[in-house]
Design a protein around this motif. Structure first.
Motif, mmCIF file in Angstrom:
data_model
loop_
_atom_site.group_PDB
_atom_site.id
_atom_site.type_symbol
_atom_site.label_atom_id
_atom_site.label_comp_id
_atom_site.label_asym_id
_atom_site.label_seq_id
_atom_site.Cartn_x
_atom_site.Cartn_y
_atom_site.Cartn_z
ATOM 1 N N ALA A 289 34.838 46.034 33.505
ATOM 2 C CA ALA A 289 34.430 44.834 34.247
ATOM 3 C C ALA A 289 35.627 44.087 34.804
ATOM 4 O O ALA A 289 35.503 43.350 35.778
ATOM 5 C CB ALA A 289 33.617 43.927 33.340
ATOM 6 N N ARG B 239 37.058 44.195 38.617
ATOM 7 C CA ARG B 239 36.548 43.399 39.732
ATOM 8 C C ARG B 239 37.570 42.351 40.101
ATOM 9 O O ARG B 239 38.306 41.871 39.238
ATOM 10 C CB ARG B 239 35.265 42.701 39.262
ATOM 11 N N TRP B 240 37.605 41.966 41.372
ATOM 12 C CA TRP B 240 38.550 40.908 41.737
ATOM 13 C C TRP B 240 37.859 39.748 42.437
ATOM 14 O O TRP B 240 38.503 38.901 43.009
ATOM 15 C CB TRP B 240 39.651 41.459 42.656
ATOM 16 N N TRP B 241 36.532 39.715 42.370
ATOM 17 C CA TRP B 241 35.887 38.561 43.014
ATOM 18 C C TRP B 241 34.950 37.861 42.049
ATOM 19 O O TRP B 241 34.738 38.294 40.973
ATOM 20 C CB TRP B 241 35.093 39.029 44.240
ATOM 21 N N ASP C 208 41.288 37.342 38.794
ATOM 22 C CA ASP C 208 40.532 37.899 37.667
ATOM 23 C C ASP C 208 39.048 37.884 37.970
ATOM 24 O O ASP C 208 38.564 37.060 38.738
ATOM 25 C CB ASP C 208 40.806 37.058 36.420
ATOM 26 N N ALA C 209 38.350 38.784 37.346
ATOM 27 C CA ALA C 209 36.901 38.844 37.519
ATOM 28 C C ALA C 209 36.259 37.623 36.851
ATOM 29 O O ALA C 209 36.673 37.206 35.783
ATOM 30 C CB ALA C 209 36.365 40.132 36.903
ATOM 31 N N THR C 210 35.238 37.075 37.475
ATOM 32 C CA THR C 210 34.579 35.877 36.962
ATOM 33 C C THR C 210 33.391 36.261 36.087
ATOM 34 O O THR C 210 32.828 37.334 36.231
ATOM 35 C CB THR C 210 34.070 35.020 38.127
ATOM 36 N N CYS C 211 33.014 35.348 35.201
ATOM 37 C CA CYS C 211 31.775 35.465 34.422
ATOM 38 C C CYS C 211 31.770 36.645 33.470
ATOM 39 O O CYS C 211 30.715 37.218 33.212
ATOM 40 C CB CYS C 211 30.540 35.596 35.321
ATOM 41 N N ILE C 212 32.924 37.030 32.967
ATOM 42 C CA ILE C 212 32.929 38.199 32.077
ATOM 43 C C ILE C 212 32.357 37.839 30.720
ATOM 44 O O ILE C 212 31.638 38.638 30.099
ATOM 45 C CB ILE C 212 34.375 38.713 31.947
ATOM 46 N N MET D 192 28.639 37.752 30.848
ATOM 47 C CA MET D 192 28.106 39.100 30.980
ATOM 48 C C MET D 192 28.130 39.816 29.646
ATOM 49 O O MET D 192 27.169 40.498 29.274
ATOM 50 C CB MET D 192 28.950 39.853 32.025
ATOM 51 N N MET E 220 25.438 38.542 27.400
ATOM 52 C CA MET E 220 24.132 39.058 27.803
ATOM 53 C C MET E 220 23.966 40.502 27.375
ATOM 54 O O MET E 220 22.893 40.917 26.936
ATOM 55 C CB MET E 220 24.046 38.930 29.329
ATOM 56 N N PHE F 58 24.086 33.497 32.726
ATOM 57 C CA PHE F 58 24.839 34.407 33.569
ATOM 58 C C PHE F 58 24.603 34.083 35.032
ATOM 59 O O PHE F 58 25.539 34.010 35.833
ATOM 60 C CB PHE F 58 24.423 35.841 33.254
ATOM 61 N N TYR F 59 23.328 33.846 35.398
ATOM 62 C CA TYR F 59 23.023 33.516 36.789
ATOM 63 C C TYR F 59 23.707 32.225 37.207
ATOM 64 O O TYR F 59 24.218 32.103 38.322
ATOM 65 C CB TYR F 59 21.512 33.374 36.981
#
Lengths: 233, 123
Positions: free
Chosen positions: A228, A231-233, B48-52, B55, B58, B79-80
């Motif tokens: 995960a 991802r970069w966005w 960086d990836a968001t909401c990890i 996630m 969940m 999460f939404y």
């Protein structure tokens, strides 16, 4: 002379044309406003409108308005999800056939549910949902995936990375899965309304192959949760 | 006599440093000593990836409840919400201000520098 003016014209034309030409563009000028299709907004008395609504009305008296596309309608029976689903079922532009199939599907759902309703004992009658629109919406909502996978290449290898999906994408995937499931994995001689109504009723109860497909996608996303961070966005 | 004070070049010459090539560098700048109107194109470090965290919470809930959605409704809602917030921030950040990390990408810097170029001649 013709030659210098032609060269000047060419240069000026090239400066006027943008470097990127949009492929899908509207033939309307920017001053055209969108049409208001809902009847309720015209039945409100003038005093009840807010400031911005009054401004909007005054703007409409001086600006031209685009023609309403045939897909939007002011009828109380239109439903944008049902229209979208009908369009996705349509083949070679045969909207008449797609629309008739859709209405037959809704009718079949109603018939099946009514049959169940009349056979059920008294205490269970309230639990049976007979409104085909409610069943359609709930089934679609149950089929929508919550998280998707996208291919991200890193260091020469492509990974399947779990990625949140937009609402449009979720709706599209749910509808697409339903239609492909009905088209491909059923007996050849069954008609589309029959197949679709069966699938929609199964999805309404969180069963069936489409829900299974959604669960498979979720399981793959869960298995790949280590990626995960790619991802970069 | 006291230590005779010779000039520096004399001592250096006598010690033989000059002959051993230990000389000060003769600066001959090949380019003009002025700032250019652009910076080099630097590949920005990926955000960086968001909401990890949401996630992963969940997914843990899914694993416990056999991937059914009804018991995990609360985690899915969180999460939404996180995704909607990240989407809104991403929409609002595309301006001429600093990014969330506090640095300006080279494309934006170049745009600004182009608006205020170096003076090449006096008028």
């Amino acid at each position: 002379m013709a030659a210098p003016s032609a060269a000047g014209l060419g240069r000026r034309l090239r400066a006027w044309l943008p470097r990127i030409m949009p492929v899908r563009w509207s033939r309307y000028d920017t001053s055209y406003l969108e049409p208001e299709v809902k009847k309720e907004s015209y039945q409100k008395p003038v005093e009840e409108l807010t400031e911005e609504e009054r401004e909007q009305m005054e703007l409409k008296t001086v600006r031209p308005i685009k023609a309403a596309p045939p897909t939007v309608s002011s009828s109380v029976f239109t439903d944008p999800m049902i229209s979208k689903f009908t369009n996705m079922m349509m083949r070679s532009g045969n909207k008449v056939l797609a629309r008739s199939l859709m209405s037959q599907t809704l009718e079949t759902i109603k018939r099946k549910q009514l049959e169940k309703y009349h056979k059920a004992p008294e205490n269970e009658k309230e639990t049976i949902e007979c409104n085909p629109y409610v069943i359609f919406h709930q089934a679609l909502k149950n089929c929508q995936p919550i998280i998707g996978l996208s291919n991200i290449t890193k260091g020469g290898k492509t990974y399947q990375v779990p990625v949140p999906l937009t609402d449009n994408r979720k709706r599209f995937l749910a509808m697409k899965w339903l239609i492909t499931e009905c088209r491909e994995n059923k007996h050849r001689r069954t008609l589309m309304p029959e197949k679709l109504s069966q699938e929609l009723l199964l999805a309404f109860n969180n069963e069936g192959p489409v829900i299974k497909k959604k669960h498979v996608l979720h399981k793959m996303a869960e298995a790949n949760r280590a990626y995960a961070h790619f991802r970069w966005w | 006599m006291a230590a005779p004070a010779y000039p520096a070049w004399v001592t250096r010459w006598v010690s033989g440093q000059w002959r051993n090539k230990k000389r000060p560098p003769a600066l001959r700048p090949p380019r003009t000593l002025a700032l250019a109107d652009k910076v080099a194109n630097r590949r920005e470090r990926a955000t960086d990836a968001t909401c990890i965290t949401e996630m992963s919470v969940m997914m843990a809930c899914w694993k416990q409840n056999d991937f059914k959605d009804t018991p995990c409704a609360e985690e899915i809602r969180k999460f939404y919400d996180c995704v909607a917030k990240a989407e809104k921030e991403h929409k609002n950040e595309n301006e001429d201000t600093l990014s969330s990390r506090g640095n300006l990408p080279s494309s934006k810097v170049n745009k600004l520098l182009k608006r205020f170029p170096q003076m090449t001649r006096y008028v």
